[in-house]
Structures are given as structure tokens and as C-alpha cells.
Scaffold this motif. Structure first.
Motif, PDB file in Angstrom:
ATOM      1  N   ASN A   1      -0.659  -8.779   4.913  1.00  0.00           N
ATOM      2  CA  ASN A   1       0.015  -7.866   5.835  1.00  0.00           C
ATOM      3  C   ASN A   1       1.326  -7.392   5.214  1.00  0.00           C
ATOM      4  O   ASN A   1       2.291  -8.154   5.141  1.00  0.00           O
ATOM      5  N   PHE A   2       1.322  -6.139   4.758  1.00  0.00           N
ATOM      6  CA  PHE A   2       2.562  -5.596   4.214  1.00  0.00           C
ATOM      7  C   PHE A   2       2.632  -4.095   4.449  1.00  0.00           C
ATOM      8  O   PHE A   2       1.624  -3.432   4.745  1.00  0.00           O
ATOM      9  N   VAL A   3       3.820  -3.573   4.322  1.00  0.00           N
ATOM     10  CA  VAL A   3       4.087  -2.142   4.463  1.00  0.00           C
ATOM     11  C   VAL A   3       4.699  -1.651   3.167  1.00  0.00           C
ATOM     12  O   VAL A   3       5.632  -2.271   2.636  1.00  0.00           O
TER      13      VAL A   3
ATOM     14  N   VAL B   1      -1.018  -2.109   5.198  1.00  0.00           N
ATOM     15  CA  VAL B   1      -2.108  -3.039   4.916  1.00  0.00           C
ATOM     16  C   VAL B   1      -2.061  -4.140   5.967  1.00  0.00           C
ATOM     17  O   VAL B   1      -1.050  -4.844   6.102  1.00  0.00           O
ATOM     18  N   THR B   2      -3.139  -4.268   6.752  1.00  0.00           N
ATOM     19  CA  THR B   2      -3.227  -5.312   7.780  1.00  0.00           C
ATOM     20  C   THR B   2      -4.509  -6.097   7.557  1.00  0.00           C
ATOM     21  O   THR B   2      -5.579  -5.525   7.350  1.00  0.00           O
ATOM     22  N   ASP B   3      -4.382  -7.422   7.605  1.00  0.00           N
ATOM     23  CA  ASP B   3      -5.524  -8.311   7.364  1.00  0.00           C
ATOM     24  C   ASP B   3      -6.241  -7.965   6.060  1.00  0.00           C
ATOM     25  O   ASP B   3      -7.466  -8.024   5.963  1.00  0.00           O
ATOM     26  N   GLY B   4      -5.459  -7.566   5.062  1.00  0.00           N
ATOM     27  CA  GLY B   4      -5.997  -7.292   3.746  1.00  0.00           C
ATOM     28  C   GLY B   4      -6.638  -5.935   3.587  1.00  0.00           C
ATOM     29  O   GLY B   4      -7.153  -5.611   2.514  1.00  0.00           O
ATOM     30  N   LYS B   5      -6.616  -5.101   4.645  1.00  0.00           N
ATOM     31  CA  LYS B   5      -7.274  -3.800   4.582  1.00  0.00           C
ATOM     32  C   LYS B   5      -6.289  -2.684   4.893  1.00  0.00           C
ATOM     33  O   LYS B   5      -5.364  -2.843   5.688  1.00  0.00           O
ATOM     34  N   LEU B   6      -6.527  -1.527   4.268  1.00  0.00           N
ATOM     35  CA  LEU B   6      -5.689  -0.355   4.517  1.00  0.00           C
ATOM     36  C   LEU B   6      -5.936   0.159   5.931  1.00  0.00           C
ATOM     37  O   LEU B   6      -7.076   0.298   6.367  1.00  0.00           O
TER      38      LEU B   6
ATOM     39  N   GLY C   1      -4.283   2.993  -7.085  1.00  0.00           N
ATOM     40  CA  GLY C   1      -4.990   2.942  -5.817  1.00  0.00           C
ATOM     41  C   GLY C   1      -6.207   3.844  -5.794  1.00  0.00           C
ATOM     42  O   GLY C   1      -7.254   3.493  -5.231  1.00  0.00           O
ATOM     43  N   ALA C   2      -6.092   5.014  -6.422  1.00  0.00           N
ATOM     44  CA  ALA C   2      -7.230   5.934  -6.484  1.00  0.00           C
ATOM     45  C   ALA C   2      -8.371   5.332  -7.290  1.00  0.00           C
ATOM     46  O   ALA C   2      -9.555   5.495  -6.941  1.00  0.00           O
ATOM     47  N   ILE C   3      -8.037   4.633  -8.371  1.00  0.00           N
ATOM     48  CA  ILE C   3      -9.074   3.964  -9.163  1.00  0.00           C
ATOM     49  C   ILE C   3      -9.770   2.901  -8.330  1.00  0.00           C
ATOM     50  O   ILE C   3     -11.000   2.795  -8.318  1.00  0.00           O
ATOM     51  N   GLU C   4      -8.982   2.094  -7.610  1.00  0.00           N
ATOM     52  CA  GLU C   4      -9.574   1.040  -6.781  1.00  0.00           C
ATOM     53  C   GLU C   4     -10.511   1.621  -5.735  1.00  0.00           C
ATOM     54  O   GLU C   4     -11.600   1.097  -5.497  1.00  0.00           O
ATOM     55  N   GLN C   5     -10.092   2.708  -5.099  1.00  0.00           N
ATOM     56  CA  GLN C   5     -10.940   3.316  -4.081  1.00  0.00           C
ATOM     57  C   GLN C   5     -12.202   3.903  -4.710  1.00  0.00           C
ATOM     58  O   GLN C   5     -13.283   3.862  -4.114  1.00  0.00           O
TER      59      GLN C   5
ATOM     60  N   ASN D   1      -1.092   6.071   1.026  1.00  0.00           N
ATOM     61  CA  ASN D   1      -2.144   5.083   1.271  1.00  0.00           C
ATOM     62  C   ASN D   1      -2.684   4.527  -0.051  1.00  0.00           C
ATOM     63  O   ASN D   1      -2.909   3.321  -0.195  1.00  0.00           O
ATOM     64  N   LEU D   2      -2.887   5.420  -1.009  1.00  0.00           N
ATOM     65  CA  LEU D   2      -3.376   4.970  -2.314  1.00  0.00           C
ATOM     66  C   LEU D   2      -2.339   4.107  -3.021  1.00  0.00           C
ATOM     67  O   LEU D   2      -2.694   3.122  -3.687  1.00  0.00           O
ATOM     68  N   ALA D   3      -1.068   4.456  -2.893  1.00  0.00           N
ATOM     69  CA  ALA D   3      -0.013   3.642  -3.503  1.00  0.00           C
ATOM     70  C   ALA D   3      -0.028   2.226  -2.926  1.00  0.00           C
ATOM     71  O   ALA D   3       0.199   1.247  -3.646  1.00  0.00           O
ATOM     72  N   ALA D   4      -0.304   2.121  -1.614  1.00  0.00           N
ATOM     73  CA  ALA D   4      -0.394   0.791  -0.999  1.00  0.00           C
ATOM     74  C   ALA D   4      -1.574   0.013  -1.569  1.00  0.00           C
ATOM     75  O   ALA D   4      -1.464  -1.190  -1.831  1.00  0.00           O
ATOM     76  N   LEU D   5      -2.716   0.679  -1.782  1.00  0.00           N
ATOM     77  CA  LEU D   5      -3.864   0.014  -2.394  1.00  0.00           C
ATOM     78  C   LEU D   5      -3.547  -0.432  -3.814  1.00  0.00           C
ATOM     79  O   LEU D   5      -3.925  -1.529  -4.237  1.00  0.00           O
ATOM     80  N   GLY D   6      -2.858   0.442  -4.556  1.00  0.00           N
ATOM     81  CA  GLY D   6      -2.470   0.086  -5.920  1.00  0.00           C
ATOM     82  C   GLY D   6      -1.538  -1.106  -5.950  1.00  0.00           C
ATOM     83  O   GLY D   6      -1.654  -1.988  -6.813  1.00  0.00           O
ATOM     84  N   GLU D   7      -0.601  -1.165  -4.997  1.00  0.00           N
ATOM     85  CA  GLU D   7       0.341  -2.282  -4.934  1.00  0.00           C
ATOM     86  C   GLU D   7      -0.379  -3.568  -4.544  1.00  0.00           C
ATOM     87  O   GLU D   7      -0.051  -4.656  -5.019  1.00  0.00           O
ATOM     88  N   GLN D   8      -1.386  -3.436  -3.669  1.00  0.00           N
ATOM     89  CA  GLN D   8      -2.143  -4.609  -3.232  1.00  0.00           C
ATOM     90  C   GLN D   8      -2.955  -5.212  -4.366  1.00  0.00           C
ATOM     91  O   GLN D   8      -3.056  -6.429  -4.494  1.00  0.00           O
ATOM     92  N   LYS D   9      -3.500  -4.378  -5.211  1.00  0.00           N
ATOM     93  CA  LYS D   9      -4.370  -4.864  -6.282  1.00  0.00           C
ATOM     94  C   LYS D   9      -3.595  -5.236  -7.544  1.00  0.00           C
ATOM     95  O   LYS D   9      -3.913  -6.228  -8.208  1.00  0.00           O
ATOM     96  N   HIS D  10      -2.568  -4.459  -7.866  1.00  0.00           N
ATOM     97  CA  HIS D  10      -1.921  -4.621  -9.169  1.00  0.00           C
ATOM     98  C   HIS D  10      -0.425  -4.936  -9.098  1.00  0.00           C
ATOM     99  O   HIS D  10       0.189  -5.187 -10.139  1.00  0.00           O
TER     100      HIS D  10
END
Length: 402
Positions: free
Chosen positions: A221-223, A236-241, A383-387, A204-213
Motif C-alpha cells: 500500500n503506497f502512493v 497501489v492498494t493490496d499490491g495492485k494499481l 511501468g509500461a514494460i511491466e504492463q 499510474n505506470l510510474a507507480a507500477l515501475g516503482e513497485q517493481k523496480h
């Protein structure tokens, strides 16, 4: 005897409405905009937010006095008096990010602007009893090297395989780290790093990291499909994890295996059949059955890049397993993009042509775009930093009495 009935009323929480409430709300909004615009002037913020220049200036002065904002120069090139530029004070607090994997423990320390100021990796110890001490040692070393006090760490986020069960205070489905599901480990981490440490699934954190950076920037919307020692997806759906009702969304390790070779796999309660079929150990085992003597899945892909026929057969088999799972995932989630990540996923140049072909032949819908993660081994940390940043910034305000 009839007793008089009294209407029961719920206690009402105190509600603050007035100048102080409005001022604090304005200052928080200005601080949030400044994070995106910095360095920015008072007129620029007024135009962006829609507040008066007087309100903006007063708020900036107060934020500067409290140590959350600092002046960073003046804007040149304008007629008349050059406006002062402001930026968030980066060292008003820090975020600690930790990525616990089967082979490596990775750590990062970031300031309140998200800039990484320290980075360190350590080998994951063989004995789980040593794992907590290794994590604490890594965090302590990073703080000491930068001369940062532990009290200035406003958020700590740890990425781990599995799903955290808050009721029992333990991790579940973390079989790739033997012993990591013990109930005493999380309490030991809280004692050492703070009771408010956040435990989050690493993919989940890797997905957040990919979304931001990474390659997921601007994609709503991505997997992210992580394939390595373990296997799973971040959604990630509608921009949210998307985590699901109990945090198990994306745990595709528990899927039944692809039809080919299913009868050769042992059924276990703690390790999903699909993961046993498609993760790193399965690739190495397949290579050994073909007579290819390798020590790791990385060696298999290196041999495939060199043209070894047996290694290429292993890669083709792996691509089919991943495509089989995606053939179920894509119609349900309908992502714009599928990102391959992890030690095996990063070998997408070999895997993706076969995955696309498999899906094109079987799906009665457009096949999504595919890409390889651009965050490398730092995706979980990013992703952990973003969270952690949002929590840390709010705590920075709370420490000042907001």
C-alpha cells in the motif's frame, strides 16, 4: 391464438476439458514459474510447482520445440548426471514502451524477460501535428537498430498525461500537451503502431515501475505523488494499481487549491486549480514575484540548494501546497509509504521535512513513511514494460495455437 412458448436458452461457449487443456495449462504455469526461477532444472520446477518430473520434462521439451524456452546449461556440483537448466527464450517476442511528456518522448524496447534491449529519447515537438510522427520514428529507429521485425512486437504500451476515454477514443485532462486530446490522434497511433496499443496514464505506470523496480518493492500500500509539469498520484492498494471506476483515481490536479493564495489563481475548466498552484509553472511564477529571475522550477531548487532566501521561500510554499493535498489523501488511503517523483518531486530532500512537519501537526494518525523515487526519469517506461509483459507473453502462447 396462443402460440406455444419456447424456453429461450443462452448459447453456451465451447468448453475444452481433457488432455490438451490440462497440458496447455501446465505449460503456461511452468513458463510463468520459469520466468521467476530461471535458470531452473526440471527437478527444481517439479519441487516448486508440485507436478511430476515426467510432466515437467515433457512440458519443457514441448516449450523448447515451440521456441518459448531454451536450454541454458547444466547444474554442476551434484552427484550423478547433471540436470539441464532451462530459461525462457528472451527473443520470442518484444514489448515497446513509450512515455509521452511535455518536454520529452522516451522509448524503450524490452524482450520477454523484461530486459531492456533498446532505449531512446526525443524532444517533444512544439506542434502536436508532428507528435505522432515523432513517436513512430522513435519506435521504428529502436526496432531497426536491433534488427527486430514489427511483427515480433507483441505489446505496445504508451504512457500519457490524462485519462483515456475508450468510448470516444480520446484522451481527457491532458492539458499539458496542447492538442493531445484531439480525437484523431489515437486513431493515428493505432494505424501506425497497431490497433491493440494500450494507452495508460503516465503516473499510474510510474507507480507500477516503482513497485517493481524502485523503492515500492515489497510495499502493498503506497502512493506515488508525481510533481512536475503536471501533478497527480498513482495508488497501489493490496499490491495492485487502483484506477477507479472510470480511470480518474489519482487525478488530484482537479482538487481545489490550498487556502493560501487561492484568490490569485484563475479558474479554468481544463486545468485543475491545485495543479495551477503546485506544478512547475506556479513555482517559477512565485519566484518571479519575489524578484528571482529563473527559467525553470529546476533553477529555483538549484538556487534553494545554494541558500537563496527567495528560492527557499518558494520551496517552503510548495511543500505546504503538497502537504495540504496529502492531508486529505493520507487519511482516505492510509498508505504505508508516500513516494515523491517527477522533476519537482525528486527534490524531496528540501520538501520532505516541511511536509512531514505539516502532516504531523494536523493528522490524528501516524504519518506514513516518505521516500524519493529511485526510478528517476525511467519510471513510466518501467511501468509500461511491466504492463506490457503479461500481454506479450500470453500473445506469444496464442501465436503458437494455445
Amino acid at each position: 391464438m396462443n402460440l406455444p412458448t419456447r424456453k429461450r436458452t443462452r448459447p453456451k461457449p465451447p468448453v475444452t476439458r481433457g488432455p490438451a487443456f490440462v497440458r496447455q495449462g501446465n505449460e503456461w504455469a511452468i513458463y510463468q514459474h520459469l520466468l521467476d526461477l530461471a535458470p531452473a532444472s526440471s527437478p527444481q520446477l517439479a519441487e516448486t510447482i508440485g507436478l511430476s518430473k515426467v510432466t515437467i520434462s515433457a512440458a519443457l521439451n514441448n516449450l523448447e520445440r515451440l521456441g518459448l524456452v531454451e536450454q541454458s546449461g547444466v547444474r554442476a556440483g551434484n552427484a550423478g548426471r547433471a540436470p539441464r537448466l532451462y530459461a525462457p527464450r528472451a527473443d520470442a517476442g518484444f514489448v515497446v514502451a513509450i512515455d509521452v511528456g511535455a518536454e520529452w518522448i522516451r522509448g524503450a524496447l524490452a524482450d520477454l524477460t523484461g530486459r531492456v534491449v533498446a532505449r531512446m529519447d526525443k524532444r517533444t515537438p512544439a506542434r502536436v501535428a508532428r507528435l505522432v510522427a515523432q513517436i513512430v520514428e522513435l519506435v521504428t529507429t529502436m526496432l531497426d537498430e536491433r534488427g527486430i521485425q514489427r511483427d515480433d512486437v507483441l505489446a505496445t504500451v504508451l504512457g500519457s498525461p490524462g485519462v483515456f476515454d475508450p468510448e470516444k477514443g480520446r484522451l481527457r485532462l491532458a492539458a499539458n500537451l496542447p492538442g493531445w486530446e484531439r480525437t484523431d490522434l489515437i486513431s493515428s497511433l493505432r494505424d501506425a503502431l497497431g490497433a491493440d496499443i494500450v494507452i495508460e496514464n503516465d503516473i499510474n505506470l510510474a507507480a507500477l515501475g516503482e513497485q517493481k523496480h524502485g523503492i515500492g518493492r515489497g510495499v502493498d500500500n503506497f502512493v506515488l505523488m508525481w510533481v512536475g509539469t503536471g501533478i497527480g498520484i498513482g495508488i497501489v492498494t493490496d499490491g495492485k494499481l487502483h484506477r477507479g471506476a472510470q480511470g480518474f483515481a489519482g487525478e488530484i490536479a482537479m482538487l481545489p487549491p490550498a487556502p493560501s493564495g487561492a484568490d490569485t489563481l484563475p479558474a479554468t475548466r481544463h486545468r485543475g486549480l491545485f495543479e495551477a498552484q503546485a506544478a512547475a509553472k506556479a513555482i517559477v511564477a512565485h519566484a518571479h514575484r519575489l524578484g528571482l529571475h529563473v527559467a525553470s522550477a529546476e533553477d529555483v531548487f538549484a538556487a534553494a540548494h545554494a541558500g537563496d532566501r527567495r528560492a527557499l521561500e518558494c520551496v517552503a510554499d510548495e511543500a505546504q501546497h503538497l502537504a495540504w493535498a496529502l492531508a486529505s489523501i493520507v487519511p482516505i488511503l492510509d498508505p504505508t509509504l508516500v513516494v515523491l517523483a517527477g522533476g519537482i518531486g525528486r527534490n524531496g530532500t528540501l520538501l520532505l521535512p516541511r511536509i512531514r512537519e505539516y502532516l504531523s501537526e494536523r493528522l490524528l494518525m501516524p504519518v506514513p513513511d516518505f521516500a524519493i523515487s529511485t526510478t528517476g526519469t525511467d519510471g513510466v517506461l518501467l511501468g509500461a514494460i511491466e504492463q506490457g509483459l503479461d500481454h506479450a507473453r500470453r500473445r506469444a502462447f496464442e501465436r503458437l495455437g494455445y
